[in-house]
Motif scaffolding. Structure first.
Motif, PDB file in Angstrom:
ATOM      1  N   CYS A 105       0.839  -1.213   0.000  1.00  0.00           N
ATOM      2  CA  CYS A 105       0.000   0.000   0.000  1.00  0.00           C
ATOM      3  C   CYS A 105       0.868   1.255   0.000  1.00  0.00           C
ATOM      4  CB  CYS A 105      -0.948   0.002   1.199  1.00  0.00           C
ATOM      5  SG  CYS A 105      -2.274  -1.207   1.078  1.00  0.00           S
ATOM      6  N   GLU A 106       1.933   1.271   0.803  1.00  0.00           N
ATOM      7  CA  GLU A 106       2.839   2.418   0.847  1.00  0.00           C
ATOM      8  C   GLU A 106       3.525   2.612  -0.505  1.00  0.00           C
ATOM      9  OE1 GLU A 106       5.426   1.659   4.160  1.00  0.00           O
ATOM     10  OE2 GLU A 106       4.029   2.579   5.579  1.00  0.00           O
ATOM     11  N   SER A 107       3.934   1.516  -1.115  1.00  0.00           N
ATOM     12  CA  SER A 107       4.582   1.594  -2.417  1.00  0.00           C
ATOM     13  C   SER A 107       3.627   2.165  -3.463  1.00  0.00           C
ATOM     14  CB  SER A 107       5.055   0.202  -2.838  1.00  0.00           C
ATOM     15  OG  SER A 107       5.627   0.237  -4.116  1.00  0.00           O
ATOM     16  N   ALA A 108       2.387   1.696  -3.461  1.00  0.00           N
ATOM     17  CA  ALA A 108       1.384   2.200  -4.405  1.00  0.00           C
ATOM     18  C   ALA A 108       1.098   3.674  -4.155  1.00  0.00           C
ATOM     19  CB  ALA A 108       0.097   1.378  -4.296  1.00  0.00           C
ATOM     20  N   LEU A 109       1.043   4.066  -2.884  1.00  0.00           N
ATOM     21  CA  LEU A 109       0.796   5.469  -2.551  1.00  0.00           C
ATOM     22  C   LEU A 109       1.947   6.341  -3.032  1.00  0.00           C
ATOM     23  CD1 LEU A 109      -0.932   7.604  -1.161  1.00  0.00           C
ATOM     24  CD2 LEU A 109       0.269   7.067   0.962  1.00  0.00           C
ATOM     25  N   HIS A 110       3.181   5.907  -2.806  1.00  0.00           N
ATOM     26  CA  HIS A 110       4.342   6.671  -3.274  1.00  0.00           C
ATOM     27  C   HIS A 110       4.340   6.801  -4.787  1.00  0.00           C
ATOM     28  CE1 HIS A 110       6.177   7.222   0.596  1.00  0.00           C
ATOM     29  NE2 HIS A 110       6.157   5.918   0.838  1.00  0.00           N
ATOM     30  N   LEU A 111       3.948   5.751  -5.493  1.00  0.00           N
ATOM     31  CA  LEU A 111       3.865   5.792  -6.941  1.00  0.00           C
ATOM     32  C   LEU A 111       2.816   6.795  -7.397  1.00  0.00           C
ATOM     33  CD1 LEU A 111       4.797   4.699  -9.672  1.00  0.00           C
ATOM     34  CD2 LEU A 111       3.085   2.893  -9.438  1.00  0.00           C
ATOM     35  N   LEU A 112       1.655   6.799  -6.741  1.00  0.00           N
ATOM     36  CA  LEU A 112       0.604   7.758  -7.086  1.00  0.00           C
ATOM     37  C   LEU A 112       1.051   9.187  -6.851  1.00  0.00           C
ATOM     38  CD1 LEU A 112      -2.616   6.006  -5.723  1.00  0.00           C
ATOM     39  CD2 LEU A 112      -2.024   6.438  -8.108  1.00  0.00           C
ATOM     40  N   ILE A 113       1.730   9.424  -5.737  1.00  0.00           N
ATOM     41  CA  ILE A 113       2.224  10.769  -5.436  1.00  0.00           C
ATOM     42  C   ILE A 113       3.250  11.192  -6.492  1.00  0.00           C
ATOM     43  CG2 ILE A 113       3.595  12.104  -3.787  1.00  0.00           C
ATOM     44  CD1 ILE A 113       2.180  10.460  -1.551  1.00  0.00           C
ATOM     45  N   TYR A 114       4.160  10.299  -6.839  1.00  0.00           N
ATOM     46  CA  TYR A 114       5.180  10.595  -7.829  1.00  0.00           C
ATOM     47  C   TYR A 114       4.529  10.911  -9.185  1.00  0.00           C
ATOM     48  CZ  TYR A 114       8.963   9.957 -11.164  1.00  0.00           C
ATOM     49  OH  TYR A 114       9.852  10.147 -12.193  1.00  0.00           O
ATOM     50  N   GLN A 115       3.559  10.096  -9.593  1.00  0.00           N
ATOM     51  CA  GLN A 115       2.902  10.313 -10.868  1.00  0.00           C
ATOM     52  C   GLN A 115       2.125  11.614 -10.896  1.00  0.00           C
ATOM     53  OE1 GLN A 115       0.638   6.695 -11.362  1.00  0.00           O
ATOM     54  NE2 GLN A 115       2.332   5.651 -12.402  1.00  0.00           N
ATOM     55  N   SER A 116       1.560  12.011  -9.758  1.00  0.00           N
ATOM     56  CA  SER A 116       0.774  13.246  -9.735  1.00  0.00           C
ATOM     57  C   SER A 116       1.680  14.486  -9.826  1.00  0.00           C
ATOM     58  CB  SER A 116      -0.073  13.328  -8.461  1.00  0.00           C
ATOM     59  OG  SER A 116       0.739  13.496  -7.326  1.00  0.00           O
ATOM     60  N   ARG A 117       2.956  14.337  -9.489  1.00  0.00           N
ATOM     61  CA  ARG A 117       3.894  15.447  -9.545  1.00  0.00           C
ATOM     62  C   ARG A 117       4.555  15.595 -10.908  1.00  0.00           C
ATOM     63  NH1 ARG A 117       6.924  14.529  -3.770  1.00  0.00           N
ATOM     64  NH2 ARG A 117       5.163  15.136  -2.492  1.00  0.00           N
ATOM     65  N   THR A 118       4.429  14.571 -11.743  1.00  0.00           N
ATOM     66  CA  THR A 118       5.100  14.642 -13.043  1.00  0.00           C
ATOM     67  C   THR A 118       4.137  14.980 -14.134  1.00  0.00           C
ATOM     68  OG1 THR A 118       4.831  12.269 -13.385  1.00  0.00           O
ATOM     69  CG2 THR A 118       6.904  13.038 -12.415  1.00  0.00           C
TER      70      THR A 118
END
Length: 118
Positions: A105-118
């Motif tokens: 879940c943490e990994s998926a959340l970090h991926l979502l945050i990263y994608q939203s910033r790019t």
């Protein structure tokens, strides 16, 4: 939605029985997760499969030659399992499962945050 069911063993027997599956099915789950039981619940898992429910078994008891056809079984006493502690109790098995779920879940959340910033 997350829900739970703690059946009376004296009324429904031990493990995931077909009767417990019928009880659980009234709550319309997609997945049934057992804790500290299920490695011998062949009929209960079959009943769940027939209803289209996936079953995740977390158990520490010794498996027999025939195991349930669950979507996933986490049990350090299965043949070929490399987990070093064969004496872990059922609570420890689900603890490790929840640690793995948290990491995913943490990994998926970090991926979502990263994608939203790019």
């Amino acid at each position: 939605m997350l829900n739970f069911l703690v059946p009376n063993r004296f009324e429904y027997g031990y493990g995931l029985t077909p009767e417990i599956v019928q009880l659980a099915a009234k709550q319309h789950p997609n997945v049934i997760v057992t804790v500290d039981n299920g490695i011998a619940s062949i009929d209960g898992v079959l009943a769940a499969n027939l209803l289209g429910l996936q079953v995740l078994i977390t158990d520490h008891h010794l498996p027999s030659d025939t195991i349930p056809q669950a979507a996933c079984i986490v049990n350090q006493n299965q043949n070929g399992c490399q987990f070093p502690s064969k004496n872990l109790a059922g609570v420890g098995v689900i603890f490790y499962v929840l640690l793995a779920l948290r990491a995913e879940c943490e990994s998926a959340l970090h991926l979502l945050i990263y994608q939203s910033r790019t």
